[in-house]
Write a protein that holds these residues in place. Structure first.
Motif, PDB file in Angstrom:
ATOM      1  N   ILE A 176       0.847  -1.194   0.000  1.00  0.00           N
ATOM      2  CA  ILE A 176       0.000   0.000   0.000  1.00  0.00           C
ATOM      3  C   ILE A 176       0.881   1.242   0.000  1.00  0.00           C
ATOM      4  CG2 ILE A 176      -1.713   1.303   1.324  1.00  0.00           C
ATOM      5  CD1 ILE A 176      -2.740  -1.332   2.411  1.00  0.00           C
ATOM      6  N   TYR A 177       0.539   2.191  -0.861  1.00  0.00           N
ATOM      7  CA  TYR A 177       1.282   3.450  -0.958  1.00  0.00           C
ATOM      8  C   TYR A 177       0.375   4.586  -0.495  1.00  0.00           C
ATOM      9  CZ  TYR A 177       4.453   0.655  -3.744  1.00  0.00           C
ATOM     10  OH  TYR A 177       5.319  -0.319  -4.154  1.00  0.00           O
ATOM     11  N   LEU A 178       0.960   5.474   0.298  1.00  0.00           N
ATOM     12  CA  LEU A 178       0.196   6.575   0.889  1.00  0.00           C
ATOM     13  C   LEU A 178       0.493   7.895   0.187  1.00  0.00           C
ATOM     14  CD1 LEU A 178       0.714   5.808   4.704  1.00  0.00           C
ATOM     15  CD2 LEU A 178      -1.051   4.914   3.165  1.00  0.00           C
ATOM     16  N   ASP A 179      -0.426   8.837   0.385  1.00  0.00           N
ATOM     17  CA  ASP A 179      -0.162  10.207  -0.061  1.00  0.00           C
ATOM     18  C   ASP A 179       0.982  10.801   0.750  1.00  0.00           C
ATOM     19  OD1 ASP A 179      -2.258  10.101  -1.904  1.00  0.00           O
ATOM     20  OD2 ASP A 179      -3.725  10.673  -0.364  1.00  0.00           O
ATOM     21  N   LYS A 180       1.547  11.878   0.266  1.00  0.00           N
ATOM     22  CA  LYS A 180       2.750  12.441   0.864  1.00  0.00           C
ATOM     23  C   LYS A 180       2.566  12.785   2.331  1.00  0.00           C
ATOM     24  CE  LYS A 180       6.255  16.008   0.130  1.00  0.00           C
ATOM     25  NZ  LYS A 180       6.694  17.149  -0.704  1.00  0.00           N
ATOM     26  N   ASP A 181       1.474  13.437   2.687  1.00  0.00           N
ATOM     27  CA  ASP A 181       1.279  13.900   4.062  1.00  0.00           C
ATOM     28  C   ASP A 181       0.264  13.049   4.823  1.00  0.00           C
ATOM     29  OD1 ASP A 181       3.057  16.035   3.648  1.00  0.00           O
ATOM     30  OD2 ASP A 181       1.471  17.234   2.722  1.00  0.00           O
ATOM     31  N   ALA A 182       0.063  11.822   4.391  1.00  0.00           N
ATOM     32  CA  ALA A 182      -0.931  10.965   5.042  1.00  0.00           C
ATOM     33  C   ALA A 182      -0.459  10.548   6.433  1.00  0.00           C
ATOM     34  CB  ALA A 182      -1.175   9.726   4.190  1.00  0.00           C
ATOM     35  N   PRO A 183      -1.365  10.491   7.405  1.00  0.00           N
ATOM     36  CA  PRO A 183      -0.998  10.056   8.771  1.00  0.00           C
ATOM     37  C   PRO A 183      -0.827   8.531   8.808  1.00  0.00           C
ATOM     38  CG  PRO A 183      -3.340  10.562   8.654  1.00  0.00           C
ATOM     39  CD  PRO A 183      -2.788  10.890   7.306  1.00  0.00           C
ATOM     40  N   SER A 184       0.402   8.074   8.769  1.00  0.00           N
ATOM     41  CA  SER A 184       0.670   6.636   8.641  1.00  0.00           C
ATOM     42  C   SER A 184       0.137   5.835   9.831  1.00  0.00           C
ATOM     43  CB  SER A 184       2.170   6.397   8.471  1.00  0.00           C
ATOM     44  OG  SER A 184       2.891   6.942   9.553  1.00  0.00           O
ATOM     45  N   SER A 185       0.261   6.376  11.037  1.00  0.00           N
ATOM     46  CA  SER A 185      -0.217   5.634  12.208  1.00  0.00           C
ATOM     47  C   SER A 185      -1.727   5.437  12.165  1.00  0.00           C
ATOM     48  CB  SER A 185       0.185   6.369  13.486  1.00  0.00           C
ATOM     49  OG  SER A 185      -0.329   7.685  13.492  1.00  0.00           O
ATOM     50  N   ARG A 186      -2.444   6.465  11.710  1.00  0.00           N
ATOM     51  CA  ARG A 186      -3.895   6.349  11.625  1.00  0.00           C
ATOM     52  C   ARG A 186      -4.300   5.359  10.536  1.00  0.00           C
ATOM     53  NH1 ARG A 186      -6.805  11.848  10.477  1.00  0.00           N
ATOM     54  NH2 ARG A 186      -5.540  12.365  12.325  1.00  0.00           N
ATOM     55  N   VAL A 187      -3.584   5.393   9.398  1.00  0.00           N
ATOM     56  CA  VAL A 187      -3.881   4.452   8.317  1.00  0.00           C
ATOM     57  C   VAL A 187      -3.615   3.021   8.768  1.00  0.00           C
ATOM     58  CG1 VAL A 187      -3.214   3.708   5.995  1.00  0.00           C
ATOM     59  CG2 VAL A 187      -3.427   6.151   6.502  1.00  0.00           C
ATOM     60  N   LYS A 188      -2.517   2.816   9.489  1.00  0.00           N
ATOM     61  CA  LYS A 188      -2.186   1.469   9.961  1.00  0.00           C
ATOM     62  C   LYS A 188      -3.254   0.957  10.924  1.00  0.00           C
ATOM     63  CE  LYS A 188       1.601  -1.280  11.861  1.00  0.00           C
ATOM     64  NZ  LYS A 188       3.018  -1.275  12.298  1.00  0.00           N
ATOM     65  N   SER A 189      -3.743   1.833  11.793  1.00  0.00           N
ATOM     66  CA  SER A 189      -4.803   1.443  12.717  1.00  0.00           C
ATOM     67  C   SER A 189      -6.071   1.054  11.957  1.00  0.00           C
ATOM     68  CB  SER A 189      -5.088   2.588  13.682  1.00  0.00           C
ATOM     69  OG  SER A 189      -6.156   2.271  14.535  1.00  0.00           O
ATOM     70  N   SER A 190      -6.405   1.815  10.909  1.00  0.00           N
ATOM     71  CA  SER A 190      -7.590   1.508  10.101  1.00  0.00           C
ATOM     72  C   SER A 190      -7.415   0.188   9.361  1.00  0.00           C
ATOM     73  CB  SER A 190      -7.844   2.635   9.100  1.00  0.00           C
ATOM     74  OG  SER A 190      -8.069   3.868   9.760  1.00  0.00           O
ATOM     75  N   ILE A 205      -9.699  -3.288   9.459  1.00  0.00           N
ATOM     76  CA  ILE A 205     -10.272  -3.919   8.270  1.00  0.00           C
ATOM     77  C   ILE A 205      -9.847  -5.383   8.149  1.00  0.00           C
ATOM     78  CG2 ILE A 205     -10.288  -3.904   5.730  1.00  0.00           C
ATOM     79  CD1 ILE A 205      -9.967  -0.838   5.894  1.00  0.00           C
ATOM     80  N   LEU A 206      -8.565  -5.646   8.389  1.00  0.00           N
ATOM     81  CA  LEU A 206      -8.012  -6.974   8.108  1.00  0.00           C
ATOM     82  C   LEU A 206      -8.051  -7.906   9.308  1.00  0.00           C
ATOM     83  CD1 LEU A 206      -4.934  -5.827   6.005  1.00  0.00           C
ATOM     84  CD2 LEU A 206      -7.119  -6.679   5.161  1.00  0.00           C
ATOM     85  N   GLY A 207      -8.160  -7.380  10.496  1.00  0.00           N
ATOM     86  CA  GLY A 207      -8.194  -8.240  11.674  1.00  0.00           C
ATOM     87  C   GLY A 207      -6.818  -8.775  12.043  1.00  0.00           C
ATOM     88  N   ASP A 208      -6.801  -9.936  12.678  1.00  0.00           N
ATOM     89  CA  ASP A 208      -5.569 -10.510  13.221  1.00  0.00           C
ATOM     90  C   ASP A 208      -4.921 -11.533  12.289  1.00  0.00           C
ATOM     91  OD1 ASP A 208      -5.952  -9.023  15.530  1.00  0.00           O
ATOM     92  OD2 ASP A 208      -7.159 -10.605  16.478  1.00  0.00           O
ATOM     93  N   GLU A 209      -5.427 -11.692  11.088  1.00  0.00           N
ATOM     94  CA  GLU A 209      -4.891 -12.718  10.191  1.00  0.00           C
ATOM     95  C   GLU A 209      -3.641 -12.258   9.459  1.00  0.00           C
ATOM     96  OE1 GLU A 209      -7.826 -14.152   7.529  1.00  0.00           O
ATOM     97  OE2 GLU A 209      -9.347 -14.459   9.088  1.00  0.00           O
ATOM     98  N   TYR A 210      -3.362 -10.954   9.465  1.00  0.00           N
ATOM     99  CA  TYR A 210      -2.261 -10.423   8.673  1.00  0.00           C
ATOM    100  C   TYR A 210      -1.344  -9.540   9.518  1.00  0.00           C
ATOM    101  CZ  TYR A 210      -5.473 -11.775   4.933  1.00  0.00           C
ATOM    102  OH  TYR A 210      -6.326 -12.487   4.113  1.00  0.00           O
ATOM    103  N   ASP A 211      -0.082  -9.499   9.100  1.00  0.00           N
ATOM    104  CA  ASP A 211       0.877  -8.542   9.657  1.00  0.00           C
ATOM    105  C   ASP A 211       0.953  -7.337   8.727  1.00  0.00           C
ATOM    106  OD1 ASP A 211       1.741  -9.892  11.969  1.00  0.00           O
ATOM    107  OD2 ASP A 211       3.013 -11.209  10.754  1.00  0.00           O
ATOM    108  N   ILE A 212       0.899  -6.152   9.297  1.00  0.00           N
ATOM    109  CA  ILE A 212       1.001  -4.916   8.516  1.00  0.00           C
ATOM    110  C   ILE A 212       2.346  -4.281   8.858  1.00  0.00           C
ATOM    111  CG2 ILE A 212      -0.060  -2.684   8.018  1.00  0.00           C
ATOM    112  CD1 ILE A 212      -2.710  -3.890   9.039  1.00  0.00           C
TER     113      ILE A 212
END
Length: 380
Positions: free
Chosen positions: A202-216, A220-227
């Protein structure tokens, strides 16, 4: 004091170099890696549902994504063979990733007019002797099919595809030795995957809040995946740098401890030389605590002055190294031409405190011995 200052300077310089090397690695990998890489906690391949993909694309800050297949395969080119780390990417990867930063030769493409192409790491390019300019020779990739144990191995036991070498890149010496990037469709065909992949980037916009995106993404994905963020994607090498930095700190602190023995012997000799003066002090009413404090304060003064001088010398050297590259790496193909440095003030504080503690502790014993002198014995 000189030994303390040199030890302090060495600690600050060495720790700053490790900080600089860590930053260089991060800058290289951040350019090549996706902002987030999703991998399964169990199993090798997976696929996300349409609903999950829709939720991910609708997240604020998400620019694009790319399905990725990674595996090892055998490459054959002009009679030469090599085991390659195969990476199948979609075209969105090339549009979003700054791979052109590492381009040395050729054109960055993985598929054109139904024909698959390959981007080679510099080391692999030399190992295979690939011809980028002419394109007269293709690279053949071989991957074993799923065969039962004990089955007879025949030419049909392997899947094969052909690629045209299109470009050469250099990211990292270790990665360049085996890296081959090609089309997602090519690797999917070679491995026999059906709408499955080993990673989802996944690629983010330049000023995107990475911590908030990771939390979201976790929601969405639950505990089945490592991000994984960029540092986590290379946790092994980042942890190795931190461990090396720790052991360098311990080793140099031990050397400084050895150097601080000079203070121990200097104060001990001073106590022997000044026995008559101390006898006079005792005769006029000085206590053991006062004499002990005199020698202890002298050791403390040496520690503090040595630490201050060492910190000044260390910071000065780091500044000159950063501005003028006084000491080079000696490698023409290195990412940076001189040793990188980055001063972290917590390191400076830690070094200063450590040096002062080591030096003050070594001053305690001579001060204690000086206070035990018999005043009558050395009075005329």
């Amino acid at each position: 004091m000189f030994g303390v200052a040199i030890g302090t300077m060495a600690l600050i310089v060495v720790l700053s170099v490790f900080n600089g090397l860590g930053d260089v690695l991060k800058s290289v990998y951040n350019t090549y890696d996706a902002d987030f890489k999703i991998v399964p906690k169990t199993g090798k391949s997976f696929n996300l549902s349409d609903a999950e993909l829709q939720k991910i694309t609708e997240l604020e800050g998400v620019s694009s994504y790319s399905r990725v297949i990674e595996d090892n395969a055998v490459a054959i080119h002009r009679g030469k063979q090599a085991v390659v780390e195969l990476r199948g990417i979609e075209k969105t990867f090339l549009r979003t990733n700054k791979l052109d930063t590492f381009l040395l030769k050729g054109e960055l493409k993985v598929e054109e007019k139904g024909r698959f192409s390959a981007i080679l790491g510099l080391g692999l390019y030399y190992e295979l002797g690939a011809l980028i300019e002419t394109g007269a020779y293709e690279i053949e990739l071989i991957y074993p099919r799923d065969v039962r144990p004990g089955s007879v191995i025949t030419p049909n036991s392997f899947r094969r595809i052909r690629l045209k070498p299109s470009a050469v890149i250099s990211i990292d010496a270790a990665l360049d030795e085996k890296l081959m990037i090609t089309s997602y469709n090519a690797v999917s065909e070679l491995l026999g995957y059906d709408n499955r992949y080993t990673a989802f980037e996944i690629y983010l916009d330049k000023d995107a809040p990475s911590s908030r995106v990771k939390s979201s993404l976790n929601d969405i994905l639950g505990d089945e995946y490592d991000i994984l963020d960029s540092d986590e994607q290379h946790s092994d090498i980042m942890n190795a740098v931190k461990i090396e930095k720790l052991f360098a700190y311990i080793a140099l602190s031990f050397i400084t401890l050895i150097a601080s023995f000079n203070i121990f012997f200097s104060l001990s000799m001073l106590a022997i030389e000044k026995r008559r003066d101390m006898s006079v002090l005792f005769a006029v009413g000085a206590s053991e605590q006062l004499v002990r404090a005199i020698f202890f304060k002298q050791g403390t003064l040496i520690a503090i002055v040595g630490a201050i001088v060492g910190v000044g010398l260390g910071l000065t050297f780091c500044f000159l190294q950063d501005q003028y590259g006084l000491i080079g790496l000696g490698m023409s193909n290195a990412v940076v031409q001189s040793y990188p440095v980055k001063v972290v003030w917590t390191d400076v504080a830690l070094v200063s405190i450590s040096i002062c503690i080591i030096t003050i502790v070594t001053s305690y014993r001579p001060a204690k011995l000086a206070a035990k002198i018999n005043p009558i014995e050395f009075l005329d």
